[in-house]
Design an enzyme around this catalytic site. Structure first.
Site, short mmCIF file in Angstrom:
data_model
loop_
_atom_site.label_atom_id
_atom_site.label_comp_id
_atom_site.label_asym_id
_atom_site.label_seq_id
_atom_site.Cartn_x
_atom_site.Cartn_y
_atom_site.Cartn_z
N ASN A 11 0.87 -1.18 0.00
CA ASN A 11 0.00 0.00 0.00
C ASN A 11 0.91 1.22 0.00
O ASN A 11 1.50 1.55 1.02
CB ASN A 11 -0.90 -0.02 1.25
CG ASN A 11 -1.70 1.26 1.38
OD1 ASN A 11 -1.85 2.02 0.42
ND2 ASN A 11 -2.21 1.51 2.57
N LYS A 13 0.05 4.24 -0.31
CA LYS A 13 -0.62 5.44 0.22
C LYS A 13 -0.40 6.61 -0.75
O LYS A 13 -0.34 6.38 -1.95
CB LYS A 13 -0.10 5.77 1.62
CG LYS A 13 -0.08 4.55 2.53
CD LYS A 13 0.08 4.90 3.97
CE LYS A 13 0.24 3.62 4.77
NZ LYS A 13 0.03 3.82 6.19
N HIS A 97 -9.57 1.39 4.44
CA HIS A 97 -8.32 1.55 5.20
C HIS A 97 -8.57 2.49 6.38
O HIS A 97 -9.35 3.45 6.27
CB HIS A 97 -7.22 2.10 4.29
CG HIS A 97 -5.87 2.04 4.91
ND1 HIS A 97 -5.45 2.96 5.84
CD2 HIS A 97 -4.86 1.14 4.78
CE1 HIS A 97 -4.22 2.65 6.23
NE2 HIS A 97 -3.84 1.55 5.61
N GLU A 99 -6.97 4.86 7.57
CA GLU A 99 -6.73 6.28 7.30
C GLU A 99 -7.95 6.91 6.63
O GLU A 99 -8.27 8.07 6.86
CB GLU A 99 -5.45 6.45 6.44
CG GLU A 99 -4.21 6.19 7.29
CD GLU A 99 -3.01 5.65 6.53
OE1 GLU A 99 -3.00 5.69 5.28
OE2 GLU A 99 -2.08 5.16 7.20
N GLU A 169 -5.69 -4.69 10.57
CA GLU A 169 -4.64 -3.70 10.79
C GLU A 169 -4.95 -2.90 12.06
O GLU A 169 -5.73 -1.95 12.02
CB GLU A 169 -4.58 -2.73 9.62
CG GLU A 169 -4.29 -3.38 8.29
CD GLU A 169 -3.66 -2.39 7.32
OE1 GLU A 169 -2.57 -2.70 6.83
OE2 GLU A 169 -4.22 -1.31 7.11
N GLY A 175 2.36 2.29 10.61
CA GLY A 175 3.33 3.36 10.42
C GLY A 175 4.03 3.79 11.69
O GLY A 175 4.69 4.82 11.71
N SER A 214 3.24 -2.15 10.34
CA SER A 214 4.69 -2.21 10.52
C SER A 214 5.29 -3.57 10.17
O SER A 214 6.22 -4.03 10.84
CB SER A 214 5.06 -1.78 11.94
OG SER A 214 4.63 -0.44 12.18
C1 PEP Z 1 -0.79 0.21 5.78
O1 PEP Z 1 -0.63 1.25 5.17
O2 PEP Z 1 -1.80 -0.45 5.55
C2 PEP Z 1 0.25 -0.21 6.73
C3 PEP Z 1 0.08 -1.34 7.36
O3 PEP Z 1 1.33 0.61 6.87
P1 PEP Z 1 2.75 0.25 7.58
O4 PEP Z 1 3.19 -1.09 7.01
O5 PEP Z 1 3.66 1.35 7.18
O6 PEP Z 1 2.51 0.17 9.04
#
Ligand code: PEP
Length: 255
Positions: A11, A13, A97, A99, A169, A175, A214
């Site tokens: 992803n 983003k 997601h 976000e 998630e 992040g 992460s």
């Molecule tokens: C994500 O954007 O869905 C995500 C899990 O980001 P990260 O791996 O950077 O934590």
């Protein structure tokens, strides 16, 4: 349950203009022959989807969008329909997601509508669920995620469940460098599968369940070593071709 080829979805983003996306793609494509053993998708910004899909055509690398609208066409200024995403050469789309839920007003209802429409349009929806730190600390992670899964997926034809991917998630792990322990991730991914089994029966075994938050080359094998985690949704570690390729190599090796 049969353990499958892991599914690793990147992803990006809101990162990379088309030139940067193509530079990544050329480097990653050269590494792709070594990346057998995992299903791979790259979910990129709308503006570079067509160019990426063209460069990855006839390779095992799928290209996906990070959002879509819940109608197929009409007076929705600024929105992108699933047909447009298919037209750009994509086969997958991230839906809900955190976000988008937290910053852009995505609701369980829009997630539900988008998931149905994605399936109807032939896209593979990657439906995101997960709890905030406050919900986890209140001991409510499992019921929170169960409710999100029910609202997104209940009522779907069980035959569609093999085309659905759910990404668990935890918001506090995205992040932040703070990864859930493999045991914590497995516990909630089992809740996701159990919830799907509640309305889709044995078809729940066909649904791909990913962990996200992460994930890096260093922790992917441990996560995949659990019972219900079939892959990962990867943000930061999907932005550099060599780093993402190494993560996939380790995922394939762990399967
Ligand atoms: C994500 O954007 O869905 C995500 C899990 O980001 P990260 O791996 O950077 O934590």
């Amino acid at each position: 349950m049969v353990k499958r080829r892991p599914f690793i979805a990147g992803n990006w983003k809101m990162n990379k203009v088309t030139g940067e996306a193509l530079a990544f793609a050329r480097e990653f494509k050269a590494l792709a022959p070594e990346l057998q053993g995992a299903d791979i998708a790259i979910c990129a910004p709308f503006t570079c989807l067509a160019a990426l899909a063209e460069i990855f055509r006839d390779t095992p690398v799928a290209v996906g969008a990070q959002n879509m609208f819940y109608e197929r066409s009409g007076a929705y200024t600024g929105e992108i329909s699933p047909d447009m995403i298919v037209d750009a050469g994509c086969s997958a789309v991230i839906i809900g997601h955190s976000e988008r839920r937290e910053i852009l007003g995505e609701t369980d209802e829009t997630v539900r509508r988008k998931t149905r429409l994605a399936l109807e349009t032939g896209l593979r929806p990657i439906v995101c669920v997960g709890e905030t730190l406050a919900v986890r600390e209140a001991g409510r992670a499992a019921p929170h995620v169960r409710a999100q899964v029910e609202k997104a997926l209940a009522g779907l034809d069980p035959a569609a469940m093999s085309r659905v991917t759910v990404a668990y998630e935890p918001i506090w792990a995205i992040g932040t460098g703070r990864v859930a322990t493999a045991a914590d991730a497995q516990e909630i991914c089992a809740v996701v599968r159990g919830t799907i089994a509640g309305f889709a029966g044995a078809a729940a075994g066909e649904t791909y369940i990913l962990y996200g938050g992460s994930v890096k080359a260093d922790n992917i094998a441990e996560l995949l070593g659990t019972g219900d985690i079939d892959g990962a949704l990867v943000g930061g570690a999907s932005l550099k071709a060599a780093e993402f390729a190494e993560l996939i190599r380790r995922a394939a090796g762990a399967a």
